[in-house]
Design an enzyme around this catalytic site. Structure first.
Site, mmCIF file in Angstrom:
data_model
loop_
_atom_site.group_PDB
_atom_site.id
_atom_site.type_symbol
_atom_site.label_atom_id
_atom_site.label_comp_id
_atom_site.label_asym_id
_atom_site.label_seq_id
_atom_site.Cartn_x
_atom_site.Cartn_y
_atom_site.Cartn_z
ATOM 1 N N CYS A 112 35.645 51.780 53.940
ATOM 2 C CA CYS A 112 34.929 50.533 53.636
ATOM 3 C C CYS A 112 35.439 49.350 54.463
ATOM 4 O O CYS A 112 34.767 48.327 54.557
ATOM 5 C CB CYS A 112 35.038 50.210 52.150
ATOM 6 S SG CYS A 112 34.330 51.506 51.145
ATOM 7 N N HIS A 252 33.223 42.712 51.141
ATOM 8 C CA HIS A 252 32.706 44.074 51.036
ATOM 9 C C HIS A 252 32.107 44.217 49.638
ATOM 10 O O HIS A 252 32.701 43.789 48.650
ATOM 11 C CB HIS A 252 33.838 45.075 51.253
ATOM 12 C CG HIS A 252 33.468 46.468 50.866
ATOM 13 N ND1 HIS A 252 32.304 47.062 51.308
ATOM 14 C CD2 HIS A 252 34.085 47.377 50.073
ATOM 15 C CE1 HIS A 252 32.241 48.282 50.797
ATOM 16 N NE2 HIS A 252 33.301 48.500 50.040
ATOM 17 N N ASN A 282 27.337 50.073 47.101
ATOM 18 C CA ASN A 282 28.424 50.082 48.079
ATOM 19 C C ASN A 282 28.009 50.918 49.292
ATOM 20 O O ASN A 282 27.891 52.129 49.204
ATOM 21 C CB ASN A 282 29.674 50.679 47.399
ATOM 22 C CG ASN A 282 30.880 50.735 48.318
ATOM 23 O OD1 ASN A 282 30.773 50.538 49.520
ATOM 24 N ND2 ASN A 282 32.033 51.011 47.739
HETATM 25 O O1 UT7 Z 1 34.615 50.568 48.380
HETATM 26 C C1 UT7 Z 1 35.990 50.392 48.326
HETATM 27 C C2 UT7 Z 1 36.688 51.124 47.286
HETATM 28 N N1 UT7 Z 1 36.005 51.250 46.037
HETATM 29 C C3 UT7 Z 1 36.184 50.383 45.062
HETATM 30 O O2 UT7 Z 1 36.808 49.370 45.255
HETATM 31 C C4 UT7 Z 1 35.661 50.757 43.717
HETATM 32 C C5 UT7 Z 1 36.743 50.597 42.715
HETATM 33 N N2 UT7 Z 1 36.441 51.017 41.381
HETATM 34 C C6 UT7 Z 1 35.419 50.567 40.601
HETATM 35 O O3 UT7 Z 1 34.561 49.879 41.044
HETATM 36 C C7 UT7 Z 1 35.482 50.889 39.137
HETATM 37 O O4 UT7 Z 1 36.724 51.497 38.841
HETATM 38 C C8 UT7 Z 1 34.355 51.810 38.632
HETATM 39 C C9 UT7 Z 1 33.053 51.050 38.604
HETATM 40 C C10 UT7 Z 1 34.239 53.017 39.545
HETATM 41 C C11 UT7 Z 1 34.645 52.279 37.199
HETATM 42 O O5 UT7 Z 1 34.866 51.187 36.338
HETATM 43 P P1 UT7 Z 1 36.130 51.164 35.366
HETATM 44 O O6 UT7 Z 1 36.008 49.962 34.551
HETATM 45 O O7 UT7 Z 1 37.346 51.298 36.227
HETATM 46 O O8 UT7 Z 1 35.881 52.425 34.463
HETATM 47 P P2 UT7 Z 1 36.784 53.729 34.255
HETATM 48 O O9 UT7 Z 1 36.812 54.549 35.494
HETATM 49 O O10 UT7 Z 1 38.088 53.333 33.650
HETATM 50 O O11 UT7 Z 1 35.899 54.472 33.169
HETATM 51 C C12 UT7 Z 1 35.670 53.949 31.875
HETATM 52 C C13 UT7 Z 1 34.804 54.922 31.093
HETATM 53 C C14 UT7 Z 1 35.315 56.347 31.149
HETATM 54 O O12 UT7 Z 1 35.108 56.940 29.895
HETATM 55 P P3 UT7 Z 1 36.302 57.067 28.816
HETATM 56 O O13 UT7 Z 1 37.374 57.854 29.515
HETATM 57 O O14 UT7 Z 1 36.696 55.672 28.517
HETATM 58 O O15 UT7 Z 1 35.645 57.812 27.695
HETATM 59 C C15 UT7 Z 1 34.419 57.001 32.161
HETATM 60 O O16 UT7 Z 1 34.293 58.386 31.954
HETATM 61 O O17 UT7 Z 1 33.477 54.955 31.647
HETATM 62 C C16 UT7 Z 1 33.106 56.304 31.904
HETATM 63 N N3 UT7 Z 1 32.206 56.334 33.051
HETATM 64 C C17 UT7 Z 1 30.875 56.156 32.920
HETATM 65 N N4 UT7 Z 1 30.074 55.938 31.865
HETATM 66 C C18 UT7 Z 1 28.760 55.788 32.102
HETATM 67 C C19 UT7 Z 1 32.495 56.505 34.351
HETATM 68 N N5 UT7 Z 1 31.385 56.447 35.091
HETATM 69 C C20 UT7 Z 1 30.364 56.235 34.243
HETATM 70 C C21 UT7 Z 1 28.980 56.072 34.417
HETATM 71 N N6 UT7 Z 1 28.227 55.839 33.316
HETATM 72 N N7 UT7 Z 1 28.394 56.109 35.625
#
Ligand code: UT7
Length: 325
Positions: A112, A252, A282
């Site tokens: 990225c 980004h 993204n």
């Molecule tokens: O491009 C450069 C690098 N990339 C980034 O900078 C992206 C960095 N990361 C992010 O943007 C975020 O971490 C995400 C958007 C990917 C995820 O958000 P988060 O607040 O960090 O959520 P999490 O990964 O801690 O997940 C929270 C919950 C989990 O469920 P439990 O374990 O709490 O039951 C996930 O399984 O959300 C669940 N989850 C979803 N639920 C519905 C993960 N993906 C989804 C989804 N829909 N698509």
């Protein structure tokens, strides 16, 4: 001697996939995606389109704005992690499609942060006097490397391309500073496990879905916020520019919460931040040049304005560029 951007262009494939479309494919919801990321929809390339096609469309527009012909270009740098094929470079295929016969051509893989890395290389070539006119492109067809069964990644990614033309500046305007960084100790936060020399393609790798992008999202998120907050503050400080003097932050487009945290650290309201993440998701190396092109064409930046570009991504890599437009 400085380098200066004299043309920008972008291209987004026509096909739109909304959050509601994704609700039908994986266990997710429009509400979750919007609240956690800020994304509403993303573009996906048609079956016939490959990364060099998207790059070609964006480059033609950037060259038009710059008033240059492909034959004027000395060097083409393409930033991508989803090029046409592993060999040769997508930059060489683009050189052929443009008929830019004078240009040397190579790719950069900095995920990225790829566009900032490519801009840094182009800037150095211009400052050293080696090349005059350089085409820098970020292009991605991430949809081909997306696991459409994995809700933790498929809701985030999109396809697109953006391009800029750089040339030596004849005044004090242009690229004021670019810094690029890496920390390979965290390479496994964001990667495609198979398809390289470490794990060549086999029936097993295909069956285990190892040719798709894997991300430890939450860990990546935390490092991104911490790193970007420090990066933007230091970039402005080193150049003696106050955040109140910034016309536009062009980040980004990975996650609205990361962008808001960076803007808040700079004391910038969101009307001074370029945002198109809601429409495109993204697009990795393409996201900054697409946002820059839209900002330029929408009249959001004018001559003499200070703009700050910043990115963070797989590698890990990160970087920022301060530009006087
Ligand atoms: O491009 C450069 C690098 N990339 C980034 O900078 C992206 C960095 N990361 C992010 O943007 C975020 O971490 C995400 C958007 C990917 C995820 O958000 P988060 O607040 O960090 O959520 P999490 O990964 O801690 O997940 C929270 C919950 C989990 O469920 P439990 O374990 O709490 O039951 C996930 O399984 O959300 C669940 N989850 C979803 N639920 C519905 C993960 N993906 C989804 C989804 N829909 N698509």
């Amino acid at each position: 001697m400085r380098s200066r951007i004299i043309g920008t262009g972008s291209y987004l494939p026509e096909r739109v996939i909304t959050n509601f479309d994704l609700e039908k494919m994986v266990d997710t919801s429009d509400e979750w995606i919007r609240e956690r990321t800020g994304i509403r929809e993303r573009r996906v390339a048609s079956e016939e389109e490959v990364a060099s096609d998207l790059a070609h469309e964006a480059s033609v527009k950037a060259l038009q704005m710059a008033g240059l012909s492909p034959k004027d270009i000395d060097l083409i740098i393409v930033a991508t992690v989803s090029g046409d094929m592993p060999l040769p470079s997508t930059a060489c295929i683009l050189q052929h499609k443009l008929d830019a016969t004078k240009a040397a051509a190579f790719d950069i893989n900095a995920a990225c942060s790829g566009f900032i890395y490519a801009l840094a290389v182009a800037d150095a070539f211009i400052k050293s006097g080696i090349y005059r006119n350089i085409l820098v492109v970020g292009t991605e067809v991430l949809s081909r490397f997306t696991d459409w069964q994995d809700r933790t990644t498929c809701v985030l990614l999109g396809d697109g391309a953006g391009a800029v033309v750089l040339t030596p500046s004849n005044n004090e305007y242009g690229v004021l500073s670019i810094k690029i960084f890496a920390d390979g100790s965290m390479w496994d936060l964001l990667h495609i496990p198979a398809g390289g020399s470490k794990m060549p393609a086999s029936e097993e790798t295909v069956k285990n879905r190892l040719h798709f992008i894997k991300m430890r999202g939450n860990e990546t998120f935390k490092v991104a916020v911490r790193t970007l907050e420090k990066l933007v503050i230091e970039t402005l400080k080193e150049n003696g520019v106050k955040s109140s003097e910034l016309a536009l932050l062009i980040p980004h487009q990975a996650n609205m919460r990361i962008i808001s945290a960076t803007a808040k650290r700079l004391g910038l309201s969101l009307d001074r931040v370029m945002l198109n993440l809601d429409k495109y998701g993204n697009t990795s190396a393409a996201s900054i040049p697409i946002a820059l092109d839209e900002a330029a064409r929408q009249g959001k930046i004018k001559e003499g304005d200070y703009i700050l570009l910043e990115a963070f991504g797989g590698g890990l890599t990160w970087g920022a560029a301060l530009i006087r437009w």
